[in-house]
Design an enzyme around this catalytic site. Structure first.
Site, PDB file in Angstrom:
ATOM      1  N   ASP A 102      -9.131  -1.095  -0.955  1.00  0.00           N
ATOM      2  CA  ASP A 102      -9.177  -1.603   0.433  1.00  0.00           C
ATOM      3  C   ASP A 102      -9.886  -2.652   0.584  1.00  0.00           C
ATOM      4  O   ASP A 102      -9.559  -3.800   1.232  1.00  0.00           O
ATOM      5  CB  ASP A 102      -9.572  -0.528   1.612  1.00  0.00           C
ATOM      6  CG  ASP A 102     -10.844   0.217   1.542  1.00  0.00           C
ATOM      7  OD1 ASP A 102     -11.414  -0.092   0.126  1.00  0.00           O
ATOM      8  OD2 ASP A 102     -11.539   0.768   2.322  1.00  0.00           O
ATOM      9  N   TYR A 109       3.946   7.416  -8.195  1.00  0.00           N
ATOM     10  CA  TYR A 109       5.266   7.319  -8.599  1.00  0.00           C
ATOM     11  C   TYR A 109       6.091   8.230  -9.492  1.00  0.00           C
ATOM     12  O   TYR A 109       7.224   8.442  -9.393  1.00  0.00           O
ATOM     13  CB  TYR A 109       5.449   5.861  -9.355  1.00  0.00           C
ATOM     14  CG  TYR A 109       5.578   4.646  -8.574  1.00  0.00           C
ATOM     15  CD1 TYR A 109       4.452   4.270  -7.484  1.00  0.00           C
ATOM     16  CD2 TYR A 109       6.959   3.810  -8.174  1.00  0.00           C
ATOM     17  CE1 TYR A 109       4.481   3.245  -6.656  1.00  0.00           C
ATOM     18  CE2 TYR A 109       6.670   2.771  -7.145  1.00  0.00           C
ATOM     19  CZ  TYR A 109       5.616   2.463  -6.588  1.00  0.00           C
ATOM     20  OH  TYR A 109       5.515   1.330  -5.601  1.00  0.00           O
ATOM     21  N   LYS A 131     -10.014   3.854  -5.517  1.00  0.00           N
ATOM     22  CA  LYS A 131     -10.598   4.385  -4.469  1.00  0.00           C
ATOM     23  C   LYS A 131     -11.420   5.585  -4.724  1.00  0.00           C
ATOM     24  O   LYS A 131     -11.371   6.688  -4.699  1.00  0.00           O
ATOM     25  CB  LYS A 131      -9.565   4.963  -3.460  1.00  0.00           C
ATOM     26  CG  LYS A 131      -9.100   3.860  -2.604  1.00  0.00           C
ATOM     27  CD  LYS A 131      -9.978   3.062  -1.556  1.00  0.00           C
ATOM     28  CE  LYS A 131      -9.961   4.215  -0.384  1.00  0.00           C
ATOM     29  NZ  LYS A 131     -11.032   3.725   0.606  1.00  0.00           N
ATOM     30  N   ASP A 174       1.494  -1.954  -6.380  1.00  0.00           N
ATOM     31  CA  ASP A 174       2.507  -2.234  -5.758  1.00  0.00           C
ATOM     32  C   ASP A 174       2.132  -3.166  -4.363  1.00  0.00           C
ATOM     33  O   ASP A 174       2.789  -4.116  -4.143  1.00  0.00           O
ATOM     34  CB  ASP A 174       3.295  -0.927  -5.196  1.00  0.00           C
ATOM     35  CG  ASP A 174       4.473  -1.335  -4.531  1.00  0.00           C
ATOM     36  OD1 ASP A 174       5.275  -2.484  -4.951  1.00  0.00           O
ATOM     37  OD2 ASP A 174       4.896  -0.550  -3.652  1.00  0.00           O
ATOM     38  N   ASP A 191       2.224  -7.588  -3.484  1.00  0.00           N
ATOM     39  CA  ASP A 191       3.132  -8.120  -2.655  1.00  0.00           C
ATOM     40  C   ASP A 191       2.005  -9.019  -1.732  1.00  0.00           C
ATOM     41  O   ASP A 191       2.460 -10.237  -1.303  1.00  0.00           O
ATOM     42  CB  ASP A 191       3.619  -7.043  -1.638  1.00  0.00           C
ATOM     43  CG  ASP A 191       5.124  -6.838  -1.809  1.00  0.00           C
ATOM     44  OD1 ASP A 191       5.449  -7.020  -2.955  1.00  0.00           O
ATOM     45  OD2 ASP A 191       6.037  -6.567  -1.018  1.00  0.00           O
TER      46      ASP A 191
HETATM   47  C1  IPM Z   1       8.207  -3.428  -6.924  1.00  0.00           C
HETATM   48  C2  IPM Z   1       9.202  -2.860  -5.859  1.00  0.00           C
HETATM   49  C3  IPM Z   1       9.586  -1.532  -6.530  1.00  0.00           C
HETATM   50  C4  IPM Z   1       8.250  -0.776  -6.850  1.00  0.00           C
HETATM   51  C5  IPM Z   1      10.569  -0.595  -5.795  1.00  0.00           C
HETATM   52  C6  IPM Z   1      11.863  -1.683  -5.582  1.00  0.00           C
HETATM   53  C7  IPM Z   1      10.767   0.689  -6.444  1.00  0.00           C
HETATM   54  O1  IPM Z   1       8.354  -2.630  -4.657  1.00  0.00           O
HETATM   55  O2  IPM Z   1       8.740  -3.685  -7.926  1.00  0.00           O
HETATM   56  O3  IPM Z   1       7.016  -3.981  -6.511  1.00  0.00           O
HETATM   57  O4  IPM Z   1       8.002  -0.044  -5.686  1.00  0.00           O
HETATM   58  O5  IPM Z   1       7.831  -0.664  -7.662  1.00  0.00           O
HETATM   59 MG    MG Z   2       6.736  -3.734  -4.542  1.00  0.00          MG
END
Ligand code: IPM
Ligand code: MG
Length: 350
Positions: free
Chosen positions: A220, A136, A187, A244, A248
């Site tokens: 993975d 990032y 990884k 990230d 999710d």
């Molecule tokens: C998160 C989001 C952010 C990230 C974006 C909005 C920059 O996906 O907080 O997980 O990638 O960190």
């Molecule tokens: Mg995210």
């Protein structure tokens, strides 16, 4: 006076943070609540997603609670003006290097998951995502045009020993207060940063945390195990990008993104940054139907991690559980309550 800075942001952000304000005023009137523009709205009004004033106000608070940033309106704008860039600058400027993302399955919602109830019931995973390093922020990055007219895009994944150690310490400390188990995902089979990550975590574990169970797992495989048998995980520590993605994935196990809070913390005594995991949800923005619980539970994490008000945090989490047990449901949970009515249901339990 303890200070909370609200950054409502874009889309449903202002709607859900308005409920946090109501909860804070009733539950913790000793906390001063302030508000600043951030994200797309700040691009529109101040010409930048994160103004210097907002960053200074954030650093001068005890905790910052963000709603959500971004939306289709700002999709085409150059990168420095993107709302997401403001978020990365805020994380980096506040030096909140450890992002705690719990994936918790509320008993009343076990059937809302796309996975079978028996797989997700009782689920309680804490993902600890490195938040201020890795790909990032790594340099060089950019898109260049090659002599033959092709383009070439570059991102750089980079980690130092101390960056890996400090986030791993947060994970090991947390595990000691939970089920005493840490999975570390990277990884190391293909990446140099992965190899270093494994080496540093192994050494830190041997030196300072031999009592905690440590399991190294390839990222993975972790993605696969999270849907196969999520309850094997207690704390999962990983880098910025894998964190990230995996957070999710873990969030979806619980049935609703609208339920999950997160906390980003830095060195002790520094302000924390709290945000719901969900985004700005442009499709439902302005309709008053967004689920405010992720934002409200983010405030609960702030009470614990930044304000040290553990009693109040306990009361707030009990009020949320009671609201859900009593059948309070916004549309994302299959119900009909509005954002404000869900706020009412929580306030009733305080
Ligand atoms: C998160 C989001 C952010 C990230 C974006 C909005 C920059 O996906 O907080 O997980 O990638 O960190
Ligand atoms: Mg995210």
């Amino acid at each position: 006076m303890p200070k909370l800075l609200l950054l409502p942001g874009d889309g449903i952000g202002p709607e859900v943070t308005a409920q946090v304000r109501r909860v804070a005023e009733k539950l913790a009137p000793q906390i001063t609540v302030d508000e600043r523009p951030f994200g797309g709205i700040s691009v529109d009004t101040l010409g930048t997603p994160l103004s210097d004033e907002t960053l200074e106000a954030a650093k001068a608070s005890d905790a910052v609670l963000m709603g959500a940033v971004g939306g289709p309106k700002w999709d085409g704008v150059p990168r420095p003006m993107r709302p997401e860039t403001g978020l990365l600058r805020l994380r980096s400027g506040m030096q909140v290097f450890a992002n705690l993302r719990p994936a918790l399955c509320f008993p009343a919602l076990a059937d809302a998951s796309t996975l079978k109830r028996e797989v997700v019931e009782g689920l309680d995973i804490m993902i600890v995502r490195e938040l201020t390093g890795g790909v990032y922020f790594g340099q060089p990055r950019g898109i260049e045009v090659l002599p033959d007219g092709q383009k070439r895009g570059v991102d750089t994944q980079v980690y130092t020993t101390s960056e890996i150690e400090r986030v791993s310490r947060v994970a090991f400390d947390l595990a000691r207060k939970r089920r005493n188990k840490v999975h570390s995902a990277e990884k190391s089979n293909v990446m140099e940063t992965g190899l270093l990550w494994r080496e540093v975590v192994t050494a830190l574990h041997a030196r300072e945390y031999p009592d905690v169970e440590l399991i190294h797992i390839l990222a993975d495989n972790a993605a696969m195990q999270i849907v196969k048998n999520p309850r094997q995980f207690d704390v999962l520590v990983t880098d910025n990008l894998f964190g990230d993605v995996l957070s999710d994935e873990a969030a979806q196990l619980t049935g609703s993104l609208g339920m999950l809070p997160s906390a980003a913390i830095g060195a002790p005594g520094m302000p924390g940054l709290y945000e719901p995991i969900h985004g700005s949800a442009p499709d439902i923005a302005g309709k008053g139907v967004a689920n405010p619980l992720a934002a409200i539970l983010s405030f609960e994490m702030a009470l614990r991690w930044s304000f040290g008000l553990h009693d109040l945090a306990g009361r707030l989490s009990a009020a949320v559980t009671a609201a859900l047990d009593g059948g309070a449901r916004t549309p994302d949970l299959g119900g009909k309550l509005t954002t404000a009515q869900m706020g009412d249901a929580v306030l009733a339990g305080i």
